[in-house]
Structure formats: structure tokens, C-alpha cells
Design an enzyme around this catalytic site. Sequence first.
Site, PDB file in Angstrom:
ATOM      1  N   CYS A   1      -1.049  17.603   9.444  1.00 36.45           N
ATOM      2  CA  CYS A   1      -1.134  18.779   8.990  1.00 36.45           C
ATOM      3  C   CYS A   1      -0.568  19.051   7.607  1.00 36.45           C
ATOM      4  O   CYS A   1       0.524  19.177   7.495  1.00 36.45           O
ATOM      5  CB  CYS A   1      -0.743  20.003   9.709  1.00 36.45           C
TER       6      CYS A   1
ATOM      7  N   GLY B   1      -9.792   1.469   7.459  1.00 32.64           N
ATOM      8  CA  GLY B   1      -8.543   2.186   8.152  1.00 32.64           C
ATOM      9  C   GLY B   1      -8.466   3.682   7.417  1.00 32.64           C
ATOM     10  O   GLY B   1      -8.326   4.763   8.341  1.00 32.64           O
TER      11      GLY B   1
ATOM     12  N   GLY C   1      -3.124   2.823  -2.943  1.00 25.80           N
ATOM     13  CA  GLY C   1      -3.953   3.496  -3.540  1.00 25.80           C
ATOM     14  C   GLY C   1      -4.930   2.915  -4.459  1.00 25.80           C
ATOM     15  O   GLY C   1      -6.064   2.366  -4.230  1.00 25.80           O
TER      16      GLY C   1
ATOM     17  N   ASN D   1     -24.564  -3.416   2.135  1.00 22.40           N
ATOM     18  CA  ASN D   1     -23.335  -3.429   0.897  1.00 22.40           C
ATOM     19  C   ASN D   1     -23.628  -2.234   0.190  1.00 22.40           C
ATOM     20  O   ASN D   1     -24.969  -1.842  -0.302  1.00 22.40           O
ATOM     21  CB  ASN D   1     -23.593  -4.698   0.190  1.00 22.40           C
TER      22      ASN D   1
ATOM     23  N   GLN E   1       0.792  -0.932   0.015  1.00 13.80           N
ATOM     24  CA  GLN E   1      -0.163   0.061  -0.073  1.00 13.80           C
ATOM     25  C   GLN E   1       0.886   1.228   0.190  1.00 13.80           C
ATOM     26  O   GLN E   1       1.926   1.104  -0.451  1.00 13.80           O
ATOM     27  CB  GLN E   1      -0.868  -0.076   1.172  1.00 13.80           C
TER      28      GLN E   1
ATOM     29  N   HIS F   1      -9.960  -0.771  -5.053  1.00 13.97           N
ATOM     30  CA  HIS F   1      -8.456  -0.795  -5.911  1.00 13.97           C
ATOM     31  C   HIS F   1      -8.157  -2.303  -6.192  1.00 13.97           C
ATOM     32  O   HIS F   1      -7.498  -2.572  -6.882  1.00 13.97           O
ATOM     33  CB  HIS F   1      -7.460  -0.030  -5.241  1.00 13.97           C
TER      34      HIS F   1
ATOM     35  N   GLU G   1     -21.572   0.419   5.485  1.00 10.46           N
ATOM     36  CA  GLU G   1     -20.314  -0.528   5.709  1.00 10.46           C
ATOM     37  C   GLU G   1     -20.897  -1.790   5.939  1.00 10.46           C
ATOM     38  O   GLU G   1     -21.905  -2.293   6.709  1.00 10.46           O
ATOM     39  CB  GLU G   1     -19.769   0.268   6.955  1.00 10.46           C
TER      40      GLU G   1
HETATM   41  P1  NAD Z   1      -9.948  -0.997   4.564  1.00 13.23           P
HETATM   42  O1  NAD Z   1      -9.595  -2.373   3.530  1.00 13.23           O
HETATM   43  O2  NAD Z   1      -9.475  -0.748   5.722  1.00 13.23           O
HETATM   44  O3  NAD Z   1     -11.558  -0.663   4.566  1.00 13.23           O
HETATM   45  C1  NAD Z   1     -12.368  -0.802   3.524  1.00 13.23           C
HETATM   46  C2  NAD Z   1     -13.840  -1.292   4.226  1.00 13.23           C
HETATM   47  O4  NAD Z   1     -14.764  -1.083   3.127  1.00 13.23           O
HETATM   48  C3  NAD Z   1     -13.883  -2.156   5.067  1.00 13.23           C
HETATM   49  O5  NAD Z   1     -14.479  -1.735   6.232  1.00 13.23           O
HETATM   50  C4  NAD Z   1     -14.847  -3.157   4.398  1.00 13.23           C
HETATM   51  O6  NAD Z   1     -15.749  -3.910   5.249  1.00 13.23           O
HETATM   52  C5  NAD Z   1     -15.709  -2.328   3.579  1.00 13.23           C
HETATM   53  N1  NAD Z   1     -16.320  -2.856   2.386  1.00 13.23           N
HETATM   54  C6  NAD Z   1     -16.018  -3.655   1.519  1.00 13.23           C
HETATM   55  N2  NAD Z   1     -16.700  -3.805   0.488  1.00 13.23           N
HETATM   56  C7  NAD Z   1     -17.769  -3.128   0.974  1.00 13.23           C
HETATM   57  C8  NAD Z   1     -19.197  -2.978   0.119  1.00 13.23           C
HETATM   58  N3  NAD Z   1     -19.301  -3.568  -1.155  1.00 13.23           N
HETATM   59  N4  NAD Z   1     -19.997  -2.087   0.696  1.00 13.23           N
HETATM   60  C9  NAD Z   1     -19.636  -1.539   1.823  1.00 13.23           C
HETATM   61  N5  NAD Z   1     -18.504  -1.647   2.339  1.00 13.23           N
HETATM   62  C10 NAD Z   1     -17.663  -2.327   2.128  1.00 13.23           C
HETATM   63  O7  NAD Z   1      -9.403   0.225   3.389  1.00 13.23           O
HETATM   64  P2  NAD Z   1      -9.080   1.780   3.849  1.00 13.23           P
HETATM   65  O8  NAD Z   1      -7.776   1.858   4.360  1.00 13.23           O
HETATM   66  O9  NAD Z   1     -10.297   2.390   4.277  1.00 13.23           O
HETATM   67  O10 NAD Z   1      -9.085   2.348   2.024  1.00 13.23           O
HETATM   68  C11 NAD Z   1     -10.304   2.319   1.301  1.00 13.23           C
HETATM   69  C12 NAD Z   1      -9.849   2.560  -0.090  1.00 13.23           C
HETATM   70  O11 NAD Z   1      -9.403   3.939  -0.202  1.00 13.23           O
HETATM   71  C13 NAD Z   1      -8.865   1.794  -0.640  1.00 13.23           C
HETATM   72  O12 NAD Z   1      -9.157   1.574  -1.947  1.00 13.23           O
HETATM   73  C14 NAD Z   1      -7.472   2.732  -0.615  1.00 13.23           C
HETATM   74  O13 NAD Z   1      -6.544   2.319  -1.639  1.00 13.23           O
HETATM   75  C15 NAD Z   1      -8.431   4.015  -0.907  1.00 13.23           C
HETATM   76  N6  NAD Z   1      -7.554   4.953  -0.483  1.00 13.23           N
HETATM   77  C16 NAD Z   1      -7.705   6.456  -0.622  1.00 13.23           C
HETATM   78  C17 NAD Z   1      -6.935   7.377  -0.042  1.00 13.23           C
HETATM   79  C18 NAD Z   1      -7.382   8.885  -0.509  1.00 13.23           C
HETATM   80  O14 NAD Z   1      -6.810   9.762  -0.234  1.00 13.23           O
HETATM   81  N7  NAD Z   1      -8.542   9.031  -1.211  1.00 13.23           N
HETATM   82  C19 NAD Z   1      -6.146   7.186   0.818  1.00 13.23           C
HETATM   83  C20 NAD Z   1      -5.800   6.185   1.188  1.00 13.23           C
HETATM   84  C21 NAD Z   1      -6.651   5.077   0.884  1.00 13.23           C
END
Ligand code: NAD
Length: 526
Positions: free
Chosen positions: A380, A147, A462, A213, A101, A238, A167
Site C-alpha cells: 500500500c 515476476g 531495475g 515476441n 536486483q 535492463h 509474452e
Molecule cells: P522477469 O525476468 O521475471 O520476467 C520477464 C518476462 O519477459 C519473462 O516472462 C520473459 O519470458 C519475457 N520476455 C523476455 N523477452 C521477451 C520478448 N522479447 N518479448 C516478450 N516477452 C519477453 O522480470 P520482471 O520481474 O517481470 O521485470 C521486468 C522488467 O521490469 C525488468 O527489467 C525489471 O528490472 C523491471 N522492473 C520495473 C519495475 C517498475 O516499477 N516499473 C519494477 C520492478 C522491475
Amino acid sequence: MRMLMNNLDPEVAERPEDLVVYGGTGKAARSWEAYDAIVRELRRLRGDQTLLVQSGKPVGVFETHEWAPRVLISNSMLVPEWATWEEFRRLEALGLTMYGQMTAGSWIYIGTQGILQGTYETFAAVARKRFGGTLAGTITLTAGLGGMGGAQPLAITLNGGVALCVEVDDERIARRLEHRYLDVRAENLEDGLRLAYEARQARRALSIGVPGNAADVFPELARRDFPIDVVTDQTPAHDPLSYVPAGLSPEDAAELRLDEPDVYVKRARESMARQVDAMVMLQDRGAEVFDYGNSLRAEARLGGSTRAFEYPGFVPAYIRPLFSEGKGPFRWVALSGDPADIAATDRAMVDEFSDDPALVRWIKAAGERVSYQGLPARICWLGYGERARAGRRFNELVRKGEVGAPIVIGRDHLDSGSVASPYRETEAMQDGSDAIADWPILNALLNTSSGASWVSVHHGGGVGIGRSIHAGMVAVADGTVEADKKLERVLTNDPGTGVMRHADAGYERAVEVARERGVHIPMLDE
Ligand code: NAD
């Protein structure tokens, strides 16, 4: 070593037993044997040696010098023609690689707070663009309380709005409630909609976790006549093996993932297509819709959606002007573990940047609202020039004993000069240079030459394998005179590469910043 351990602290990591920190399957080390070996090597490493880590496994220690990084990391790199999830999984199963990641495999994850200010700024930009500067009286629909996604409810309520967060995993809802990122859990969709509507009418900020979902709930809401003002998503799209397909509980999904991964991926992509088609319909009805950097549009297209790219990614829509000033997610961590140390750094920041009201407001709000996960930390967004000033102040605090231990200073890879990612940070660049990946490599090489404490290059963070190349850096303020010099260089040069990258692409603001603040760009200055 402390930061590697912090990434895997059960308070911090989403699935520490599997070494998974966040972002689907983002890991801090390849295996527990590899983790133990890294810790053993770090304990005996001298100040003129460098440890090399290949996708979560320690592979060599070499003589270098005091200014060299103590650790150099490369994660998930594949030769372009082989850079597919299928090949990656094959190599992973052979024990040859791991998914790093962004901050998971580079040991600078600080829990959900790490993304909080960026998410807050993004929703603030949405509020400015569409709703007169506040989200009060609006409902935002989103999904995923993991997360990173878990920062959304708090970022939305800090902007005054109502958040409906779908969620699929009840435990994640409970975790965000416990950490005070989320206000309430709805019994079901009807209950969630009632709570949201009441809060919207009263212009009251409220975040609601809705069990369900996204592939079911989004289409359901697109069919109904219910007011949705903003729509986005942070499921782990992703990685089609992490997104839970419609009709499956997280437990059933875990089983299918192991038994029939191809069937799983097909079902996940079809579900994503349904979700994205609903998002496009909500946009047709007038909602502000954006992709939140998880590749949902690309996966939905593979699942059969024909209109997936009709809404923009968040970087071109809201963030690029900040990147042009070298502004990005600067963060720091108190190695003492004492929250009083972060309070001391907060005071120093408010003093140093007293002429920046938005920054002061953020630091104060974070101090009041953010609970720590693992080591106390702060995030920040700071730009070129500002980061070096902050670094100087922190090193002074350590030197004078005003904090109990060194301060670790780092950043996300989602930053202005450290990433090539055509579906996210470099989507729709002015000069069409979206997929040019020389920039993050130059960033890592420069940070290595400037005195960073550890530097990393990654692939696939990402947005998934095949879709990004990015770099991380961390510098430790240990109070020494040498650290003063290293911090000055690293914290100037690192955002400097962001100004350089955006000036090269022709962004006027970046050209101005380069001229005003003295970033020397040969073809511009002659
Ligand atoms: P994570 O794996 O910790 O959490 C994902 C959550 O989505 C889990 O709680 C899971 O149960 C839920 N989920 C999965 N499928 C689902 C569905 N069909 N319906 C509802 N809930 C569902 O991931 P994360 O760390 O929260 O990251 C989420 C995404 O955001 C990743 O793709 C990551 O790469 C991306 N990301 C974006 C940014 C940004 O700045 N925009 C930063 C970091 C990560």
C-alpha cells in the site's frame, strides 16, 4: 531467515532452483552453499550481533548492539569505471558477486503483488491524464508477464481497461492465469486482437496473454490500422542477456546465451530497437507511450534506435508528485503464514485511514482480488507520517495477540528517498541531479542508525549494471516496546529522506510537506 526462505519459495520465486527470485537474474543468495551458511548464521545470531552479507555470501559476524540491524547487505557494488555488464559477468563467473536486483537480494520480495499497487496507480494516472479517469474503452499494449510485469494485466483491468500482454514464454502466461492476474490466453495474435477489440467496444475490462515476441508483435501492430491507446513494456530489457531476441524460442535463447553471449546481446539490442521504433510510431499515431522502468530505451539506443528517448519514463510522467510527499511502496508480511493476519492488518488500515477513500478502496480491492504467493502480504503506497502510523498499529496488533506472529514491514527500493536511477526514479529531476547517488547511501546509513532490522545497499537494480544505486530497509514489528520506538524512527526517517531529496531538488510540494509535517532541512529552515 523466514523472509530469505520466502523469497525462494517456489510459489514466489521465478526460478528458485537457480536462486533467481525475479527481474531477469535477481538472486536471493550467491549459491546454495552461501544460502545454507546464511541460514546457519541467522539461527545462532544473538540480538547484539550483526551479520554482513556481501553480494549473497555471508562474510562476517560482528558484535554491535540491540538497536543495530541484525543484517547488513551490499549487493552487486562495483567501482564506477568497472561498472559494466561485461565486467560484472566476469566477476560473477568467478563466483565473486551476484545480481541482487532490488528486493531479491534484500529479502523483501512478496511476489507479483509487490508491484501491483504501483502499477495500478501508474495506469490510474494515465487514465486521469488522457481518458477522463478510466481506462474503460481503451486497449493497452504491453509485453513481459514475469515476476513484476505480471502485475500489468490486473492493474489495467482494475482500471477498467483491456490489456494485450505479449509474452514469449508460455509457462509465464500459464502462471499468471493460475494466480488470477491474467484473464485469458489468446491462441495467437489474431485471436488476441479480436478479443481485445470486442472488449474495447463493450467497454469491458479484460486481460489477454498473447504468445509471441514483442520485437515481432509491436512492429506488426504499428503497421496495422488497429486501435492501440496506451503502450508500455516490462520485458527484462535492463539485461540484454535476459531479453529474448526475435526469432528465438526461450529454449533456443537459453542455448545461445551460453554458447555465444556477445551474439546474443547484439541480437537482443537490435530486437529492442525494432520494438522501441514501433512504440515511437504508435506514439506518433496518438497513443500514450511510456517507459516502464526497465531501461528499454537505453538498450534500444545501443541497438541502433535513433528516436528511443522520444517518449518519457513513468516516474517524471506520473509518479514524482507522490515521491515529493515521501509516498512510496510500503509493504508488510505476516510471518505466521496465516491469511487471517493480513485480513486483521487490512481492517486496521481501513480504520486508521478511514478519511482516505482511495486507500480504503485499494485495501478492499486487494483483499478481494489478490492471491498470495508464499507468505501472505500486502502492499500500500503511504507517505511521510502515514507509514509511522501504520507501523504503530501493526506493532499493537502483535502485542495484543490479534495476529499470530510478528509482522515484517519493508518496502521496494523504488521509493522516494532510496534510489538514484537516471533512467527511472530520478529521470529528469528539476535541478538536473539525476545521477547524484549520495541520497540512497544517506538513506541506508540513516535507517541503520534508526533501528531497522536489516538494511541493504545495491547497484544496478531495475535498470541494470552501471545505471542505478539504491537502498532497502526492513523493520520487524514484534510487539515489544522497543519495536514501537524503532518503528517510529525508521518509518518516519525513511520517507523523510524522500521529502528531503525532493525538497533539495526544488520540488515545491516537497518543500511544503517538509514545512507542514516538520522535516527539518537546514538550508531551507535556517
Ligand atoms: P522477469 O525476468 O521475471 O520476467 C520477464 C518476462 O519477459 C519473462 O516472462 C520473459 O519470458 C519475457 N520476455 C523476455 N523477452 C521477451 C520478448 N522479447 N518479448 C516478450 N516477452 C519477453 O522480470 P520482471 O520481474 O517481470 O521485470 C521486468 C522488467 O521490469 C525488468 O527489467 C525489471 O528490472 C523491471 N522492473 C520495473 C519495475 C517498475 O516499477 N516499473 C519494477 C520492478 C522491475
